[in-house]
Motif scaffolding. Sequence first.
Motif, mmCIF file in Angstrom:
data_model
loop_
_atom_site.group_PDB
_atom_site.id
_atom_site.type_symbol
_atom_site.label_atom_id
_atom_site.label_comp_id
_atom_site.label_asym_id
_atom_site.label_seq_id
_atom_site.Cartn_x
_atom_site.Cartn_y
_atom_site.Cartn_z
ATOM 1 N N GLY A 31 0.720 -1.251 -0.119
ATOM 2 C CA GLY A 31 -0.109 0.091 0.017
ATOM 3 C C GLY A 31 0.978 1.171 -0.068
ATOM 4 N N ASP A 32 0.083 2.601 -0.323
ATOM 5 C CA ASP A 32 0.511 3.772 -0.508
ATOM 6 C C ASP A 32 1.780 3.739 -1.304
ATOM 7 O OD1 ASP A 32 -1.226 4.536 1.447
ATOM 8 O OD2 ASP A 32 0.326 5.467 2.902
ATOM 9 N N ILE A 33 1.277 3.396 -2.834
ATOM 10 C CA ILE A 33 2.085 3.163 -3.761
ATOM 11 C C ILE A 33 2.635 4.615 -4.609
ATOM 12 C CG2 ILE A 33 2.181 1.956 -6.032
ATOM 13 C CD1 ILE A 33 0.007 0.029 -4.610
ATOM 14 N N ALA A 34 1.670 5.143 -4.702
ATOM 15 C CA ALA A 34 1.768 6.268 -5.950
ATOM 16 C C ALA A 34 1.685 7.671 -5.337
ATOM 17 C CB ALA A 34 0.917 5.986 -7.152
ATOM 18 N N ALA A 35 1.111 7.837 -4.164
ATOM 19 C CA ALA A 35 0.831 9.205 -3.624
ATOM 20 C C ALA A 35 2.111 9.987 -3.486
ATOM 21 C CB ALA A 35 0.125 9.158 -2.383
ATOM 22 N N GLY A 36 2.745 10.784 -4.462
ATOM 23 C CA GLY A 36 4.128 11.316 -4.250
ATOM 24 C C GLY A 36 4.273 12.138 -5.611
ATOM 25 N N PRO A 37 5.516 12.357 -5.853
ATOM 26 C CA PRO A 37 5.986 13.283 -6.911
ATOM 27 C C PRO A 37 6.002 12.724 -8.211
ATOM 28 C CG PRO A 37 7.799 12.606 -5.397
ATOM 29 C CD PRO A 37 6.599 12.162 -4.842
ATOM 30 N N GLN A 38 6.071 11.360 -8.331
ATOM 31 C CA GLN A 38 5.982 10.675 -9.881
ATOM 32 C C GLN A 38 4.884 9.634 -9.791
ATOM 33 O OE1 GLN A 38 10.321 10.385 -10.311
ATOM 34 N NE2 GLN A 38 9.814 10.963 -12.367
ATOM 35 N N PRO A 39 3.907 9.763 -9.635
ATOM 36 C CA PRO A 39 2.696 8.941 -9.456
ATOM 37 C C PRO A 39 2.505 7.890 -10.878
ATOM 38 C CG PRO A 39 1.614 10.949 -9.819
ATOM 39 C CD PRO A 39 3.089 11.278 -9.595
ATOM 40 N N VAL A 40 2.368 8.799 -11.786
ATOM 41 C CA VAL A 40 2.342 7.899 -13.229
ATOM 42 C C VAL A 40 3.196 6.667 -13.471
ATOM 43 C CG1 VAL A 40 1.945 8.168 -15.791
ATOM 44 C CG2 VAL A 40 0.784 9.896 -14.082
ATOM 45 N N GLU A 41 4.690 7.452 -13.324
ATOM 46 C CA GLU A 41 5.762 6.654 -13.695
ATOM 47 C C GLU A 41 5.933 5.495 -12.751
ATOM 48 O OE1 GLU A 41 6.406 11.151 -14.750
ATOM 49 O OE2 GLU A 41 5.608 9.985 -13.013
ATOM 50 N N THR A 42 5.471 5.656 -11.413
ATOM 51 C CA THR A 42 5.823 4.575 -10.490
ATOM 52 C C THR A 42 4.868 3.473 -10.724
ATOM 53 O OG1 THR A 42 6.457 6.159 -8.746
ATOM 54 C CG2 THR A 42 5.418 4.307 -7.954
ATOM 55 N N LEU A 43 3.513 3.865 -11.079
ATOM 56 C CA LEU A 43 2.543 2.836 -11.466
ATOM 57 C C LEU A 43 2.948 2.154 -12.697
ATOM 58 C CD1 LEU A 43 -0.679 4.476 -10.365
ATOM 59 C CD2 LEU A 43 0.474 2.604 -9.249
ATOM 60 N N ASP A 44 3.345 2.940 -13.527
ATOM 61 C CA ASP A 44 3.797 2.197 -14.937
ATOM 62 C C ASP A 44 4.974 1.137 -14.668
ATOM 63 O OD1 ASP A 44 1.898 3.252 -16.600
ATOM 64 O OD2 ASP A 44 3.093 4.991 -17.245
ATOM 65 N N LEU A 45 5.904 1.653 -13.824
ATOM 66 C CA LEU A 45 7.033 0.592 -13.734
ATOM 67 C C LEU A 45 6.379 -0.491 -12.915
ATOM 68 C CD1 LEU A 45 9.964 -0.175 -13.776
ATOM 69 C CD2 LEU A 45 10.389 1.451 -11.598
ATOM 70 N N LEU A 46 5.883 -0.313 -12.034
ATOM 71 C CA LEU A 46 5.362 -1.543 -11.300
ATOM 72 C C LEU A 46 4.372 -2.506 -12.178
ATOM 73 C CD1 LEU A 46 4.595 0.000 -7.928
ATOM 74 C CD2 LEU A 46 6.500 -1.539 -8.356
ATOM 75 N N VAL A 47 3.363 -1.960 -12.982
ATOM 76 C CA VAL A 47 2.690 -2.675 -13.837
ATOM 77 C C VAL A 47 3.474 -3.524 -14.770
ATOM 78 C CG1 VAL A 47 0.915 -2.322 -15.696
ATOM 79 C CG2 VAL A 47 0.555 -1.329 -13.565
ATOM 80 N N ASP A 61 -3.547 5.489 -1.499
ATOM 81 C CA ASP A 61 -4.015 4.714 -2.770
ATOM 82 C C ASP A 61 -5.555 5.052 -2.870
ATOM 83 O OD1 ASP A 61 -1.585 3.583 -3.400
ATOM 84 O OD2 ASP A 61 -2.222 2.130 -1.821
ATOM 85 N N ARG A 62 -6.172 4.846 -1.751
ATOM 86 C CA ARG A 62 -7.629 5.156 -1.738
ATOM 87 C C ARG A 62 -7.955 6.690 -2.081
ATOM 88 N NH1 ARG A 62 -10.088 6.873 2.507
ATOM 89 N NH2 ARG A 62 -8.575 5.860 3.945
ATOM 90 N N GLU A 63 -7.100 7.788 -1.499
ATOM 91 C CA GLU A 63 -7.068 9.186 -1.406
ATOM 92 C C GLU A 63 -6.982 9.550 -2.833
ATOM 93 O OE1 GLU A 63 -4.488 10.156 1.679
ATOM 94 O OE2 GLU A 63 -5.946 9.728 3.360
ATOM 95 N N LEU A 64 -5.859 8.798 -3.600
ATOM 96 C CA LEU A 64 -5.816 9.195 -4.942
ATOM 97 C C LEU A 64 -6.904 9.095 -5.763
ATOM 98 C CD1 LEU A 64 -2.126 7.819 -5.912
ATOM 99 C CD2 LEU A 64 -2.782 10.215 -5.109
ATOM 100 N N VAL A 65 -7.622 7.915 -5.603
ATOM 101 C CA VAL A 65 -8.717 7.508 -6.471
ATOM 102 C C VAL A 65 -9.678 8.572 -6.145
ATOM 103 C CG1 VAL A 65 -10.661 5.936 -6.760
ATOM 104 C CG2 VAL A 65 -8.306 5.245 -6.541
ATOM 105 N N GLU A 66 -9.993 8.964 -4.836
ATOM 106 C CA GLU A 66 -11.049 10.005 -4.564
ATOM 107 C C GLU A 66 -10.623 11.350 -4.959
ATOM 108 O OE1 GLU A 66 -11.958 7.901 -0.061
ATOM 109 O OE2 GLU A 66 -10.740 9.624 -0.128
ATOM 110 N N ALA A 67 -9.106 11.746 -5.045
ATOM 111 C CA ALA A 67 -8.938 13.119 -5.688
ATOM 112 C C ALA A 67 -9.047 12.886 -7.109
ATOM 113 C CB ALA A 67 -7.420 12.968 -5.404
ATOM 114 N N ALA A 68 -8.735 11.877 -7.635
ATOM 115 C CA ALA A 68 -8.924 11.801 -9.348
ATOM 116 C C ALA A 68 -10.530 12.002 -9.558
ATOM 117 C CB ALA A 68 -8.212 10.502 -9.595
ATOM 118 N N ARG A 69 -11.353 11.565 -8.751
ATOM 119 C CA ARG A 69 -12.863 11.666 -9.165
ATOM 120 C C ARG A 69 -13.325 12.818 -8.374
ATOM 121 N NH1 ARG A 69 -14.096 5.216 -7.552
ATOM 122 N NH2 ARG A 69 -13.517 4.358 -9.530
ATOM 123 N N GLY A 70 -12.512 13.903 -8.125
ATOM 124 C CA GLY A 70 -13.063 15.091 -7.715
ATOM 125 C C GLY A 70 -13.505 15.205 -6.274
#
Length: 242
Positions: A31-47, A61-70
């Motif tokens: 958990g708490d994987i991508a909430a930081g300065p390079q979220p897109v790149e971090t997830l792409d590398l792990l995927v 991670d839950r908070e990122l989803v909430e933020a992405a949904r406004g």
Amino acid sequence: MLSDIHGVLPALEAVLAEPDVVAADLVVLTGDIAAGPQPVETLDLLVSLGERVLWVNGNADRELVEAARGEPCEYEISRWAGERLRPDQVDLLAALPDRQVLDLARLGTTLLVHATPRRDDEMILVDSTLARWAEVLDGVTADTVVLGNTHMPFVRLVDRRLVINPGSVGMPYGTSGAHWALLDSGSGAVTLRRTLFDAAAAASRLVAESGFGDIEQWVAEFVTGTFSDTQALGDFAKAEGR
């Protein structure tokens, strides 16, 4: 076992380059994987690691989803990071399970969560009382429990159950470097590990590549600087209710 990467790509890359991680059958993210300065790149590398990665959801991670949904978000960097995720990344995080269970041979049935088996943001600490541990682990039948959230590594026994916190890859408290844990199911050995990397170079890269407005202050606090574990334990103890 990797926890609390918080979108710090240089720290993640350093850990993934470790020979023991390269050779590992499974890379577990608690958990708490991508909430930081390079979220897109971090997830792409792990995927890109495919089925070698086992994912667990964290509160950030839950908070990122909430933020992405406004939805409102308390932390500026989480709001910023959430707004930058692609739709497929939002869907990935939204679908993450709150727990995973593995059979790790000599380590037995192993429960993987972010904070506690009850909540993704609950505090439990290395020096929490046995009564508090009993409350948090009530109903848990696993032989081993792996959790993160507090960014401080430890291994301890709780009434004959092994509890492991690998610490934080991207935002460590106490000592610098990227913290993680190596679990050997064959021998039952658990080793807390720390991967050192060039923090100044990582900070320069994050400043150049991130785009987060307060990136210089952020890297000064979490990349070239390290918060005191003593202070963190004191603050978290209050959050725990002490």
